[in-house]
Enzyme design. Structure first.
Site, PDB file in Angstrom:
ATOM      1  N   GLY A  93     -13.408  17.467  -1.875  1.00 58.00           N
ATOM      2  CA  GLY A  93     -12.133  18.018  -1.420  1.00 58.00           C
ATOM      3  C   GLY A  93     -12.289  18.789  -0.119  1.00 58.00           C
ATOM      4  N   SER A 166      -5.646  29.173  -0.735  1.00 59.63           N
ATOM      5  CA  SER A 166      -6.692  28.141  -0.720  1.00 59.63           C
ATOM      6  C   SER A 166      -7.463  28.185   0.598  1.00 59.63           C
ATOM      7  CB  SER A 166      -6.054  26.761  -0.885  1.00 59.63           C
ATOM      8  OG  SER A 166      -6.904  25.767  -0.353  1.00 59.63           O
ATOM      9  N   ASP A 318     -14.413  28.821  -8.777  1.00 63.36           N
ATOM     10  CA  ASP A 318     -15.277  27.741  -9.276  1.00 63.36           C
ATOM     11  C   ASP A 318     -16.102  28.166 -10.497  1.00 63.36           C
ATOM     12  OD1 ASP A 318     -14.331  26.054  -7.304  1.00 63.36           O
ATOM     13  OD2 ASP A 318     -15.892  26.626  -5.881  1.00 63.36           O
TER      14      ASP A 318
HETATM   15  C1  S3P Z   1     -13.774  25.652  -1.117  1.00 63.30           C
HETATM   16  C2  S3P Z   1     -12.605  26.263  -1.516  1.00 63.30           C
HETATM   17  C3  S3P Z   1     -12.128  26.307  -2.926  1.00 63.30           C
HETATM   18  C4  S3P Z   1     -13.244  25.927  -3.892  1.00 63.30           C
HETATM   19  C5  S3P Z   1     -14.034  24.734  -3.434  1.00 63.30           C
HETATM   20  C6  S3P Z   1     -14.673  24.995  -2.074  1.00 63.30           C
HETATM   21  C7  S3P Z   1     -14.144  25.693   0.313  1.00 63.30           C
HETATM   22  O1  S3P Z   1     -11.078  25.394  -3.060  1.00 63.30           O
HETATM   23  O2  S3P Z   1     -12.711  25.689  -5.166  1.00 63.30           O
HETATM   24  O3  S3P Z   1     -15.048  24.431  -4.366  1.00 63.30           O
HETATM   25  O4  S3P Z   1     -15.320  25.437   0.634  1.00 63.30           O
HETATM   26  O5  S3P Z   1     -13.279  25.999   1.128  1.00 63.30           O
HETATM   27  P1  S3P Z   1      -9.545  25.753  -2.685  1.00 63.30           P
HETATM   28  O6  S3P Z   1      -9.458  25.927  -1.210  1.00 63.30           O
HETATM   29  O7  S3P Z   1      -8.750  24.578  -3.149  1.00 63.30           O
HETATM   30  O8  S3P Z   1      -9.236  27.012  -3.432  1.00 63.30           O
END
Ligand code: S3P
Length: 432
Positions: A93, A166, A318
């Site tokens: 993601g 986020s 997480d």
């Molecule tokens: C992350 C942000 C978080 C986290 C993901 C890593 C990042 O997600 O859960 O494992 O590296 O920016 P969200 O931005 O959806 O909260």
């Protein structure tokens, strides 16, 4: 691959868990945008971060692997090359959302897809603000789901309220903001991890933050970035599994070295302490703007249940599945609310935790935005499904260490996403 984890007496020793995943992603994405070269020491070589490395090579960035570092030749804001095929974002993601910000402002076409899990995860949360900046993004369900196509455009700055707090959304907008005309502002109700703004600041970006009740980052576009040298600390999310095991297993004592304890990331450690765990930071130090410590943890027999609310979620987002595992061994009730984001992670982590605990004959109550767990509960053992989610596999492996009959983890190879050496490290510290 299935993995069986059986009961052990205790865990003891010193461990340097793998490097931070969030900083490793950014160490490639942001340095690629620099007008100059960068060096990254201790880059995390795991599924998700290797996805970022491969994607940026496909975008024409030279990334050379040397002994214990990467050398990245920045291409400046617009020196990327049009990829000659669909970019495969795998399970990541972070790669997808941050790269979308970058691709939106390029002068070429690109297309992105990912694995079965990633193709179900919401991308509208980044596509929508990027479209407000002038991005041309399309895809399934009106650009809300992968595969996505991006026709690069000239972007303009916006002010955006990031209601979900986020870090991925914030970072995508800030990266697009770098490529935009004018100023871009992102405000969030509760501060999410701040590695993007810290790194951009270190690279000379025109960026500043305000933290008065709400948290706001502003960036002015078009100011070039300098290359930097980065040394990635150990990942607190990975360290948390071992910290939890040490707290729960009699006679245990662990020293977790060089762990990132940035306050936007160390919520799990702080909550463990509040529950009554014997956990302390030793040799607390600052390195390149990030707080780092060695985390000392011991067996803590009298831990108590705790309340987690919306404001607590970003700094431990997480680790909440792991908190559920710890809660089964804490006296009294643990109530987690305001954590609906867990439903759209690598798996629906609320469902994954509750279903698996129930399959092991344990008790847990599912809430729309969290769960209620009462302890202490007996852990008989059985079989759990990781739903191909690395953090579910590792969390239930920790529970396996306490189980009477052992726990079999289905699709345990998912640990490769963030912690390829997880089971070897576990072997190293087990005292049976
Ligand atoms: C992350 C942000 C978080 C986290 C993901 C890593 C990042 O997600 O859960 O494992 O590296 O920016 P969200 O931005 O959806 O909260």
């Amino acid at each position: 691959m299935e993995k069986r984890v059986s009961s052990v007496k205790s865990i003891k020793g010193t461990l340097r868990v793998p490097s931070d995943k969030s900083i490793s992603h950014r160490s490639i994405i942001l340095t690629s945008l620099a007008n100059g070269n960068s060096t990254v020491k201790n880059f995390l070589k795991a599924g998700d971060t290797l996805t970022t490395l491969n994607v940026f090579r496909k975008l024409g960035v030279s990334i050379q692997e040397e002994k214990d570092s990467l050398k990245i030749k920045g291409v400046n804001f617009f020196g990327f090359k049009e990829p000659d095929n669909i970019l495969d974002m795998g399970n990541s993601g972070t790669t997808t959302r941050l790269t979308l910000g970058l691709l939106s402002g390029q002068n070429f076409f690109s297309a992105l897809t990912g694995d079965d899990s990633l193709r179900q995860r919401p991308m509208g949360r980044v596509a929508e603000p990027l479209k407000m900046m002038g991005a041309d993004i399309d895809g399934r369900e009106n650009g809300k789901l992968l595969p996505l196509s991006v026709r690069g455009r000239k972007l303009k700055g916006i002010s955006f309220y990031n209601k979900k707090s986020s870090a991925q959304v914030k970072s995508a907008i800030l990266i697009a903001g770098l490529l935009s005309e004018g100023k871009t502002k992102v405000t969030e109700p509760f501060k999410s991890r701040d590695h993007t703004e810290k790194m951009l600041n270190a690279m000379g970006a025109d960026i500043y933050v305000e933290n008065n009740g709400e948290y706001t980052v502003s960036i002015t576009g078009s100011k070039e970035l300098n290359g930097i040298d980065i040394d990635v600390p150990a990942d607190p999310s990975s360290a948390s599994f071992f910290a939890a095991a040490a707290v729960l297993l009699p006679d245990s004592e662990l020293l977790l070295k060089d762990v990132l304890v940035n306050p936007t990331r160390d919520g799990f450690f702080r909550k463990l302490k509040e529950m009554g765990a014997k956990l302390e930071y030793i040799n607390l130090r600052e390195k390149a703007g990030e707080l780092i410590a060695d985390v000392h943890v011991e067996y803590s027999p009298n831990i108590k249940g705790i309340k987690i609310e919306k404001k607590d979620v970003p700094s431990m987002v997480d680790e909440i599945p792991l908190l559920a595992i710890v809660a089964t061994q804490a006296e009294g009730e643990t109530v987690v609310t305001g954590a609906e984001e867990l439903r759209v992670k690598e798996s629906d982590r609320i469902k994954a935790v509750i279903e698996n605990l129930k399959n092991l004959g344990m008790e847990a109550e599912e809430l729309e935005d969290g769960f209620i767990i009462r302890g202490k509960q007996k852990v008989r053992g059985g079989v759990i499904d990781s739903f191909k989610d690395h953090r579910i596999a590792m969390g239930f492996s920790i529970l396996g260490l306490l189980s009477e009959e052992g726990i079999t983890i289905k699709n345990a190879d998912s640990v490769f996403i963030s912690y390829p050496e997880f089971y070897e490290h576990l072997e190293k510290v087990i005292v049976s």
